[in-house]
Write an enzyme that holds these catalytic residues in place. Structure first.
Site, mmCIF file in Angstrom:
data_model
loop_
_atom_site.group_PDB
_atom_site.id
_atom_site.type_symbol
_atom_site.label_atom_id
_atom_site.label_comp_id
_atom_site.label_asym_id
_atom_site.label_seq_id
_atom_site.Cartn_x
_atom_site.Cartn_y
_atom_site.Cartn_z
ATOM 1 N N SER A 353 61.623 38.651 -17.245
ATOM 2 C CA SER A 353 62.787 38.439 -18.141
ATOM 3 C C SER A 353 63.822 37.443 -18.209
ATOM 4 C CB SER A 353 63.504 40.004 -18.125
ATOM 5 O OG SER A 353 64.303 40.415 -19.253
ATOM 6 N N ASP A 410 55.993 42.682 -27.161
ATOM 7 C CA ASP A 410 57.291 42.631 -26.364
ATOM 8 C C ASP A 410 58.264 41.719 -27.167
ATOM 9 O OD1 ASP A 410 59.416 42.395 -24.738
ATOM 10 O OD2 ASP A 410 58.209 41.498 -22.964
ATOM 11 N N HIS A 474 58.421 45.963 -22.381
ATOM 12 C CA HIS A 474 58.895 44.696 -21.626
ATOM 13 C C HIS A 474 58.956 45.277 -20.161
ATOM 14 C CE1 HIS A 474 61.431 41.417 -20.976
ATOM 15 N NE2 HIS A 474 62.263 41.979 -20.261
#
Length: 543
Positions: A353, A410, A474
């Site tokens: 991320s 995602d 995610h």
């Protein structure tokens, strides 16, 4: 004579009628060598009680032989036991249209036509044993092969050509291992989210997944955005949410001689976690592209490299008691290069991320921070776009190799900004729209991904729900679960996946299919007591 026989037959109660009027002796088709007596089986005359014993004996013996041969010929098996519904209908004697229709539907055996309808209620012993193994506390050992002669290829020297689809087994282990380094950075932060002034000079304890590595440096990121002071007064116990500087990762080096020999070099790992504090979320939404310092626009056709403002702020801002993330990484890498001078080294930057975005910025700067830099590779998970097309081209020219692991479901990998140059320039090359790419590339929100892509899909997992939510798609553990089960883009989830489902159930239990959650309870496996670092009640993060 015939009248007497008829009268005898009438008075004798033990008789049986003849079935054929043929006196010829016939052999059995099932046993041609056996010839049956014509008068015992096929005689046209009635038989008296004394002759009946002989006839019954020969007939029974012949029938037994025929049935035995028929059983061998047809390989007859015992009929399966009747189902409860069939037994009920058989004994009830109810021939109503409703029951007849129900019997007809049952006879269709819909479970064979749609196997998933049966799988929703039951599970074969083989699948049950596999689920029990995947839910066990200890992960199944996966041997690591020697990478000594091909370590540069697995580190991206050829952009992982021929290793991704189908996915090479050695590369799968390496990708999962680097993902676990990022998990360790998450656990290191959640175990102590607050940061004191005395902590910057001391290395933080991190439970590394690979004991052959040793942590050498703690890394901190500082936001250039500050919240008002009254926020700390209103919520004094949540001061870590408003702090500008937070622990974000670490630098580790391989110290085990056997592991160094297996990998073919001494590996240096930089692991960075994703978003976890309020100010980091604020930086994420600062999506305007800014020009990197020291870069000037050469010509109208060559755009300068630009990156997202919020990512660059977290990477380059210096804290009141800590150096910037950029300076800390470059300083530690120079020290380790001097310490292990003369050895074969590699630098691996990995993140998830926000950490994936910062990993690109770090790798780009490391490529020029010292002469004779070791090979640099980035393994990112669920990373957003970071910069424009010129930024990606600059990283490629500097020799930085990037492998992006992307889940098709995602949404974080599809932000920020507007995608430009992700294959679009090749599609429009030689057409009237070719100049459109250059026009779009100069817009303030024109982003482009960097590197080679390894695409997985959460819908391919037999354990996750097809409509898993955004957080699950995610989640880092979900990423590692998908990589562990990925074979190829045209193949289903591999049956011999070795990664435990315990952590996935612990973190994303609501997104796991009910069949497996119910079976997990039925197996009386205490998933809640797995070796997972407890997470305090703090601001939710993507993982």
């Amino acid at each position: 004579m015939q009248i007497g026989l008829v009268q005898l037959a009438v008075h004798d109660p033990v008789v049986f009628p003849a079935r054929r009027t043929n006196f010829a002796s016939r052999g059995s088709r099932l046993n041609p060598s056996t010839r049956t007596s014509a008068w015992a089986v096929q005689t046209p005359y009635p038989v008296t009680s004394n002759d009946t014993r002989i006839g019954h004996y020969n007939s029974a013996e012949s029938t037994r032989i025929h049935l035995a041969n028929l059983d061998k010929l047809l390989q007859k098996h015992d009929p399966p036991p009747l189902a409860d519904q069939e037994i009920l209908h058989k004994h009830s004697g109810n021939g109503s249209p409703e029951n007849m229709g129900r019997r007809l539907l049952e006879g269709l055996n819909l479970a064979r036509i749609w196997p998933e309808s049966r799988a929703a209620e039951e599970m074969s012993p083989r699948h049950l044993n596999r689920l029990k193994r995947l839910l066990s506390k200890t992960q199944e050992y996966s041997p690591r092969n020697n990478l000594g002669t091909r370590w540069r290829e697995y580190h991206g020297s050829k952009n992982w050509a021929g290793l991704l689809d189908p996915l090479d087994e050695n590369l799968r282990r390496e990708v999962v291992r680097y993902g676990e380094f990022v998990q360790a950075s998450y656990h290191g932060f959640h175990s102590n989210p607050a940061t004191s002034e005395d902590e910057f000079s001391k290395p933080r304890h991190v439970a590394l997944p690979d004991r052959s590595y040793r942590v050498t440096k703690s890394l901190y990121a500082t936001s250039s955005v500050g919240l008002p002071e009254w926020v700390d007064t209103v919520a004094p116990d949540m001061g870590w949410m408003t702090q500008r500087t937070s622990w974000i990762g670490y630098v580790a080096v391989c110290d085990d001689k056997r592991e160094i020999s297996r990998m073919g070099r001494r590996d240096i790992v930089i692991a960075l976690r994703g978003t976890a504090t309020c100010l980091e979320w604020v930086e994420n939404v600062r999506g305007l592209l800014i020009q990197l310092p020291g870069e000037e626009e050469e010509s109208s056709s060559q755009r300068p490299p630009k990156v997202e403002q919020g990512f660059w702020s977290l990477y380059s801002t210096q804290g009141p008691h800590a150096s910037s993330l950029a300076d800390s990484i470059k300083e530690e890498i120079r020290r380790l290069m001097e310490l292990y001078k003369g050895e074969t080294l590699s630098i691996t930057v990995t993140g998830h991320s926000l950490g994936a975005a910062l990993a690109l910025l770090a790798a780009d700067e490391l490529s020029t921070c010292a002469p004779d830099m070791p090979p640099i590779a980035v393994f990112s998970f669920g990373g957003p776009r970071v910069g424009n097309r010129s930024f990606g081209n600059r990283m490629s020219k500097r020799g930085v190799k990037v492998l992006r692991v992307v889940n098709s479901q995602d949404v974080i990998t599809k932000v920020p900004g507007m995608p430009v140059g992700e294959g679009l320039d090749q599609k429009l090359k030689g057409t009237n729209m070719e100049r459109m790419v250059d026009v779009l590339d100069n817009m303030p929100l024109s982003y482009s991904h960097v590197g080679t892509e390894l695409r997985v899909d959460s819908k391919m997992s037999p354990y996750l729900k097809p409509n898993a939510d955004v957080a699950c798609c995610h989640d880092l553990e979900a990423y590692l679960h998908l990589v562990d089960g990925f074979l190829a883009s045209n193949c289903p989830f591999r049956a011999n996946a070795k990664r435990s489902l315990a952590r996935l159930l612990h973190e994303q239990g609501s997104n796991v299919k009910k069949l497996y959650t119910s079976k997990a309870k039925a197996l009386t496996l205490n998933v809640e007591k797995q070796a997972v670092v407890p997470i305090p009640s703090c601001l939710p993060s993507p993982s």
